[in-house]
Scaffold this motif. Structure first.
Motif, mmCIF file in Angstrom:
data_model
loop_
_atom_site.group_PDB
_atom_site.id
_atom_site.type_symbol
_atom_site.label_atom_id
_atom_site.label_comp_id
_atom_site.label_asym_id
_atom_site.label_seq_id
_atom_site.Cartn_x
_atom_site.Cartn_y
_atom_site.Cartn_z
ATOM 1 N N THR A 81 0.817 -1.233 0.000
ATOM 2 C CA THR A 81 0.000 0.000 0.000
ATOM 3 C C THR A 81 0.841 1.269 0.000
ATOM 4 O OG1 THR A 81 -0.130 0.117 2.424
ATOM 5 C CG2 THR A 81 -1.854 -1.153 1.281
ATOM 6 N N ASN A 88 -2.828 1.767 7.395
ATOM 7 C CA ASN A 88 -3.581 0.778 6.616
ATOM 8 C C ASN A 88 -4.289 -0.271 7.481
ATOM 9 O OD1 ASN A 88 -1.674 -1.308 7.192
ATOM 10 N ND2 ASN A 88 -0.361 -0.616 5.518
ATOM 11 N N PRO A 107 -7.794 -4.117 5.024
ATOM 12 C CA PRO A 107 -9.095 -3.476 4.744
ATOM 13 C C PRO A 107 -9.341 -3.308 3.244
ATOM 14 C CG PRO A 107 -7.984 -2.356 6.550
ATOM 15 C CD PRO A 107 -6.998 -3.353 6.001
ATOM 16 N N LYS A 108 -10.610 -3.487 2.870
ATOM 17 C CA LYS A 108 -10.986 -3.424 1.448
ATOM 18 C C LYS A 108 -10.712 -2.058 0.830
ATOM 19 C CE LYS A 108 -13.097 -7.482 0.705
ATOM 20 N NZ LYS A 108 -12.588 -8.151 1.896
ATOM 21 N N ASP A 109 -10.798 -1.008 1.631
ATOM 22 C CA ASP A 109 -10.642 0.323 1.040
ATOM 23 C C ASP A 109 -9.177 0.723 0.880
ATOM 24 O OD1 ASP A 109 -10.156 0.612 3.726
ATOM 25 O OD2 ASP A 109 -11.602 2.223 4.054
ATOM 26 N N GLU A 110 -8.252 -0.147 1.248
ATOM 27 C CA GLU A 110 -6.848 0.105 0.911
ATOM 28 C C GLU A 110 -6.620 -0.215 -0.574
ATOM 29 O OE1 GLU A 110 -4.298 1.406 2.677
ATOM 30 O OE2 GLU A 110 -5.782 1.856 4.215
ATOM 31 N N THR A 111 -5.767 0.558 -1.223
ATOM 32 C CA THR A 111 -5.425 0.304 -2.622
ATOM 33 C C THR A 111 -4.074 -0.379 -2.671
ATOM 34 O OG1 THR A 111 -6.647 2.251 -3.363
ATOM 35 C CG2 THR A 111 -4.996 1.364 -4.876
ATOM 36 N N GLU A 115 -3.894 -3.432 -7.461
ATOM 37 C CA GLU A 115 -5.095 -2.698 -7.889
ATOM 38 C C GLU A 115 -4.723 -1.442 -8.664
ATOM 39 O OE1 GLU A 115 -8.321 -3.838 -4.436
ATOM 40 O OE2 GLU A 115 -6.609 -2.584 -3.882
ATOM 41 N N HIS A 143 -7.835 -8.451 -3.730
ATOM 42 C CA HIS A 143 -7.002 -7.250 -3.612
ATOM 43 C C HIS A 143 -6.238 -6.961 -4.901
ATOM 44 C CE1 HIS A 143 -7.703 -6.309 0.621
ATOM 45 N NE2 HIS A 143 -7.671 -7.609 0.873
ATOM 46 N N ASP A 351 -6.585 10.536 -2.224
ATOM 47 C CA ASP A 351 -7.529 10.668 -1.109
ATOM 48 C C ASP A 351 -6.955 10.112 0.188
ATOM 49 O OD1 ASP A 351 -7.452 8.038 -1.917
ATOM 50 O OD2 ASP A 351 -9.607 7.694 -1.660
ATOM 51 N N ARG A 352 -5.670 9.842 0.214
ATOM 52 C CA ARG A 352 -5.026 9.259 1.397
ATOM 53 C C ARG A 352 -3.545 9.601 1.368
ATOM 54 N NH1 ARG A 352 -6.753 3.449 -0.182
ATOM 55 N NH2 ARG A 352 -8.429 4.706 -1.027
ATOM 56 N N GLN A 454 -10.612 1.517 10.807
ATOM 57 C CA GLN A 454 -9.494 1.047 10.002
ATOM 58 C C GLN A 454 -8.728 -0.071 10.707
ATOM 59 O OE1 GLN A 454 -9.208 1.808 7.076
ATOM 60 N NE2 GLN A 454 -7.130 1.656 6.330
#
Ligand code: MG
Length: 462
Positions: A81, A88, A107-111, A115, A143, A351-352, A454
């Protein structure tokens, strides 16, 4: 006839142009618990690693390359990540690694890097140890990985009823003591794979992945199971190394690296493939000769002394990465994410916070990289910080056994260039340095508190 030749020549030029325009392939080979001192090119006197030595000679070898954590799970989350485990979600204080009965995962919202690269049409594969959640909803296919083949967690995590209690079982190369499942995609294909064959089977899968996807940009994440204990090597390598079973295992990993690089060369991909080699954390010293070595660095896995988090770091890309360079600038596994995104033409998420830096100027010899303070966390607790050549320890803890943590006020201070073994505390001589590190730390720590949502559920189920 002349016409046909002209058309063929044109096709050839078009093909070459298309190949040159493709973003680079990326292969990340990641050893488990391999110490900073375990390779010949990092000074080991008896483990033979000719393929990694050649990779280093043809590429760039970092002497100050860091994982973001001192154990497996958070290290892997940070690599994929580009973010501190504190951001994360993989940062539980007590259960710092996921267990075989943990319910959580990344977590699913981590890129993940996979991805991110999928947005540019990359084919993505993960071969080896995942350890970011073993339930189907947390495995690599969830992922960003198109393909997955490997163990979902560490090879010591599911002892069998025949396995003796205590540490003795780790010193015996008995496959029947362990039942860590082998997974393809999201399905368990073998409940108790023969661990002696894992490195060889992973390598065959990796070579097949490279050959199958030679026409497309691909990302291969190749995290090995070894040299994490219990140690297993195939017949060809067992009993061969002057350094004993640990040497056998590392020399088989070195062979694997040679197979991967040979496949890249044979497919004509060397000049458009970046290969990175590193380790998730330092050597597991409590396992005596079955654990590795951090060389002259202090301590090992589980500790925020240098031996726990400084690891080998080798980058290879003929014609692009400067060859034969020993790079003494600091770099991080978290840098892989933004560096690869830049090379692939992928925008990093805005966004992070991404904690890694694009180190392509270092790799290509075109410039330097601005680096702020580097934070050594253990779970959610800040233990130490590095600013420039200086490292301040607020808390220290040995890698061995059940030793207690020790707090330091003022912090213990070491100059890592003068004293890489962290032997001489010079805080009393440099209060100004301690003060500047504290200012840098305060700036970051205030925004490094994970939101409750998170923090993933790493606590093992009863
Ligand atoms: Mg590890």
């Amino acid at each position: 006839m002349r016409c046909v030749l002209c058309v063929l020549a044109l096709l050839c030029i078009l093909c070459q142009t298309t190949q040159a325009e493709l973003p680079p392939n990326v292969i990340v080979i990641y050893a488990d618990d391999l110490g900073w001192g375990d390779l010949a090119c990092y000074g080991h006197p008896s483990i033979r690693t000719p393929h990694l030595d050649r990779m280093a000679a043809e590429g760039m070898r970092f002497t100050e390359f860091y994982s973001a954590a001192e154990v497996c799970t958070p290290s892997r989350a940070a690599l994929l990540t580009g973010r501190y485990p504190m951001r994360n979600g993989m940062c539980h204080d007590q259960f710092r690694v996921l267990r075989q009965n943990s319910k959580g995962g990344l977590p699913k919202d981590e890129t993940t890097l996979a991805e991110a690269l999928k947005t540019k049409g990359y084919v993505t594969g993960c071969i080896g140890k995942w350890h970011l959640g073993h339930l189907p909803e947390h495995l690599p296919p969830q992922h960003g990985f198109d393909e997955y083949f490997g163990l979902p967690f560490s090879n010591d995590m599911r002892p069998t009823p025949t396995s003796p209690p205590g540490r003795d079982k780790f010193y015996v190369e008995k496959n029947e003591y362990w039942a860590t499942p082998l997974i393809r995609g999201t399905d368990i294909i073998e409940p108790q794979p023969d661990q002696r064959l894992l490195t060889r089977r992973y390598t065959e899968e990796a070579v097949k992945f490279i050959r199958t996807h030679n026409a497309k940009p691909f990302f291969l994440y190749f995290p090995h199971t070894f040299p994490h204990v219990p140690l297993f090597a195939s017949d060809k390598f067992r009993g061969q190394s002057p350094a004993g079973i640990y040497g056998d295992v590392v020399e088989e990993l070195d062979w694997s690296v040679g197979q991967v690089l040979d496949a890249v060369r044979q497919e004509g991909l060397a000049e458009r493939t970046l290969v990175v080699f590193s380790s998730d954390n330092g050597p597991w010293l409590i396992f005596d000769t079955h654990g590795g070595s951090a060389g002259l660095l202090r301590e090992g896995k589980g500790s925020t002394w240098e031996g726990g988090m400084r690891v080998p770091g080798i980058f290879w890309w003929p014609g692009k990465v400067k060859s034969g360079v020993i790079q003494r600038e600091m770099a991080l596994t978290m840098d892989v994410f933004p560096t690869v995104c830049k090379l692939a033409g992928v925008d990093v998420p805005t966004d992070r916070t991404i904690d890694g830096r694009d180190i392509s100027p270092l790799l290509f010899g075109t410039g330097t990289v601005d680096r702020e303070v580097f934070l050594y966390y253990r779970g959610q607790t800040l233990y130490a910080a590095r600013l420039g050549v200086w490292k301040a320890h607020f808390i220290t803890r040995s890698a061995y056994g059940n030793d207690k943590s020790e707090s330091h006020e003022p912090p213990a201070l070491y100059n890592l260039r003068v004293d890489p073994s962290e032997r001489f505390d010079v805080a009393a001589k440099h209060p100004d340095v301690v003060a500047s590190i504290k200012v840098a730390v305060d700036k970051h720590v205030s925004e490094l508190k994970p939101a409750p949502s998170q923090l993933i559920e790493t606590v093992p189920a009863k």
